[in-house]
Design a protein around this motif. Structure first.
Motif, PDB file in Angstrom:
ATOM      1  N   ARG A   6      -2.384   0.000  11.043  1.00  0.00           N
ATOM      2  CA  ARG A   6      -1.906   0.812   9.911  1.00  0.00           C
ATOM      3  C   ARG A   6      -2.082   0.058   8.603  1.00  0.00           C
ATOM      4  O   ARG A   6      -2.553   0.617   7.600  1.00  0.00           O
ATOM      5  N   LEU A   7      -1.732  -1.219   8.595  1.00  0.00           N
ATOM      6  CA  LEU A   7      -1.852  -2.037   7.397  1.00  0.00           C
ATOM      7  C   LEU A   7      -3.313  -2.179   6.982  1.00  0.00           C
ATOM      8  O   LEU A   7      -3.647  -2.050   5.794  1.00  0.00           O
ATOM      9  N   GLU A   8      -4.185  -2.409   7.932  1.00  0.00           N
ATOM     10  CA  GLU A   8      -5.613  -2.531   7.631  1.00  0.00           C
ATOM     11  C   GLU A   8      -6.183  -1.215   7.108  1.00  0.00           C
ATOM     12  O   GLU A   8      -7.013  -1.213   6.198  1.00  0.00           O
ATOM     13  N   THR A   9      -5.744  -0.111   7.659  1.00  0.00           N
ATOM     14  CA  THR A   9      -6.180   1.196   7.187  1.00  0.00           C
ATOM     15  C   THR A   9      -5.750   1.413   5.736  1.00  0.00           C
ATOM     16  O   THR A   9      -6.545   1.880   4.911  1.00  0.00           O
ATOM     17  N   LEU A  10      -4.521   1.063   5.418  1.00  0.00           N
ATOM     18  CA  LEU A  10      -4.029   1.199   4.047  1.00  0.00           C
ATOM     19  C   LEU A  10      -4.821   0.317   3.086  1.00  0.00           C
ATOM     20  O   LEU A  10      -5.171   0.741   1.985  1.00  0.00           O
ATOM     21  N   LYS A  11      -5.111  -0.900   3.510  1.00  0.00           N
ATOM     22  CA  LYS A  11      -5.887  -1.813   2.659  1.00  0.00           C
ATOM     23  C   LYS A  11      -7.290  -1.276   2.418  1.00  0.00           C
ATOM     24  O   LYS A  11      -7.813  -1.366   1.299  1.00  0.00           O
ATOM     25  N   ARG A  12      -7.894  -0.724   3.462  1.00  0.00           N
ATOM     26  CA  ARG A  12      -9.238  -0.154   3.316  1.00  0.00           C
ATOM     27  C   ARG A  12      -9.216   1.035   2.369  1.00  0.00           C
ATOM     28  O   ARG A  12     -10.058   1.156   1.474  1.00  0.00           O
ATOM     29  N   LYS A  13      -8.225   1.916   2.519  1.00  0.00           N
ATOM     30  CA  LYS A  13      -8.105   3.083   1.640  1.00  0.00           C
ATOM     31  C   LYS A  13      -7.874   2.646   0.196  1.00  0.00           C
ATOM     32  O   LYS A  13      -8.429   3.245  -0.734  1.00  0.00           O
ATOM     33  N   HIS A  15      -8.872  -0.156  -1.206  1.00  0.00           N
ATOM     34  CA  HIS A  15     -10.140  -0.681  -1.705  1.00  0.00           C
ATOM     35  C   HIS A  15     -11.100   0.463  -2.055  1.00  0.00           C
ATOM     36  O   HIS A  15     -11.745   0.439  -3.109  1.00  0.00           O
ATOM     37  N   GLU A  16     -11.189   1.450  -1.191  1.00  0.00           N
ATOM     38  CA  GLU A  16     -12.055   2.602  -1.439  1.00  0.00           C
ATOM     39  C   GLU A  16     -11.608   3.367  -2.683  1.00  0.00           C
ATOM     40  O   GLU A  16     -12.437   3.808  -3.489  1.00  0.00           O
ATOM     41  N   MET A  17     -10.287   3.508  -2.858  1.00  0.00           N
ATOM     42  CA  MET A  17      -9.758   4.205  -4.023  1.00  0.00           C
ATOM     43  C   MET A  17     -10.068   3.416  -5.295  1.00  0.00           C
ATOM     44  O   MET A  17     -10.407   4.000  -6.327  1.00  0.00           O
ATOM     45  N   SER A  18      -9.977   2.109  -5.211  1.00  0.00           N
ATOM     46  CA  SER A  18     -10.277   1.250  -6.354  1.00  0.00           C
ATOM     47  C   SER A  18     -11.733   1.451  -6.792  1.00  0.00           C
ATOM     48  O   SER A  18     -12.019   1.591  -7.995  1.00  0.00           O
ATOM     49  N   LYS A  40      -2.807   6.955  -9.476  1.00  0.00           N
ATOM     50  CA  LYS A  40      -1.472   7.105  -8.889  1.00  0.00           C
ATOM     51  C   LYS A  40      -1.531   6.935  -7.376  1.00  0.00           C
ATOM     52  O   LYS A  40      -0.658   6.306  -6.773  1.00  0.00           O
ATOM     53  N   GLU A  41      -2.552   7.490  -6.753  1.00  0.00           N
ATOM     54  CA  GLU A  41      -2.714   7.351  -5.306  1.00  0.00           C
ATOM     55  C   GLU A  41      -2.976   5.889  -4.941  1.00  0.00           C
ATOM     56  O   GLU A  41      -2.445   5.373  -3.963  1.00  0.00           O
ATOM     57  N   LYS A  42      -3.792   5.229  -5.745  1.00  0.00           N
ATOM     58  CA  LYS A  42      -4.069   3.808  -5.516  1.00  0.00           C
ATOM     59  C   LYS A  42      -2.777   2.992  -5.607  1.00  0.00           C
ATOM     60  O   LYS A  42      -2.522   2.125  -4.770  1.00  0.00           O
ATOM     61  N   LEU A  43      -1.953   3.285  -6.595  1.00  0.00           N
ATOM     62  CA  LEU A  43      -0.677   2.590  -6.753  1.00  0.00           C
ATOM     63  C   LEU A  43       0.253   2.872  -5.575  1.00  0.00           C
ATOM     64  O   LEU A  43       0.912   1.968  -5.062  1.00  0.00           O
ATOM     65  N   ARG A  44       0.285   4.125  -5.115  1.00  0.00           N
ATOM     66  CA  ARG A  44       1.115   4.477  -3.963  1.00  0.00           C
ATOM     67  C   ARG A  44       0.694   3.681  -2.733  1.00  0.00           C
ATOM     68  O   ARG A  44       1.530   3.165  -1.992  1.00  0.00           O
ATOM     69  N   LEU A  45      -0.620   3.562  -2.537  1.00  0.00           N
ATOM     70  CA  LEU A  45      -1.124   2.789  -1.407  1.00  0.00           C
ATOM     71  C   LEU A  45      -0.721   1.323  -1.530  1.00  0.00           C
ATOM     72  O   LEU A  45      -0.275   0.707  -0.557  1.00  0.00           O
ATOM     73  N   LYS A  46      -0.851   0.768  -2.732  1.00  0.00           N
ATOM     74  CA  LYS A  46      -0.479  -0.630  -2.930  1.00  0.00           C
ATOM     75  C   LYS A  46       1.004  -0.846  -2.669  1.00  0.00           C
ATOM     76  O   LYS A  46       1.400  -1.845  -2.052  1.00  0.00           O
ATOM     77  N   GLU A  47       1.826   0.061  -3.135  1.00  0.00           N
ATOM     78  CA  GLU A  47       3.270  -0.060  -2.906  1.00  0.00           C
ATOM     79  C   GLU A  47       3.598  -0.003  -1.419  1.00  0.00           C
ATOM     80  O   GLU A  47       4.455  -0.749  -0.934  1.00  0.00           O
TER      81      GLU A  47
END
Length: 54
Positions: A6-13, A15-18, A40-47
């Motif tokens: 799950r954590l790796e998936t979030l990190k990948r998403k 990066h892709e959003m960035s 905003k989505e990128k920030l949500r993922l980072k949080e």
């Protein structure tokens, strides 16, 4: 194991959003509202990544 996946998936998403944000900002005539939404989505993922990593 599911937690790590799950954590790796979030990190990948994140990066892709960035990359998508950067591409959209460089595009002529880019839609400011769309860029703001992506940021905003990128920030949500980072949080969420930060919350899960703590």
């Amino acid at each position: 194991m599911a937690f790590d996946a799950r954590l790796e998936t979030l990190k990948r998403k994140h990066h892709e959003m960035s990359e998508a944000v950067e591409t959209a900002q460089r595009a002529p005539g880019s839609d400011d509202l769309q860029v703001a939404t992506m940021k905003k989505e990128k920030l949500r993922l980072k949080e969420e990544i930060t919350r899960l990593s703590s």
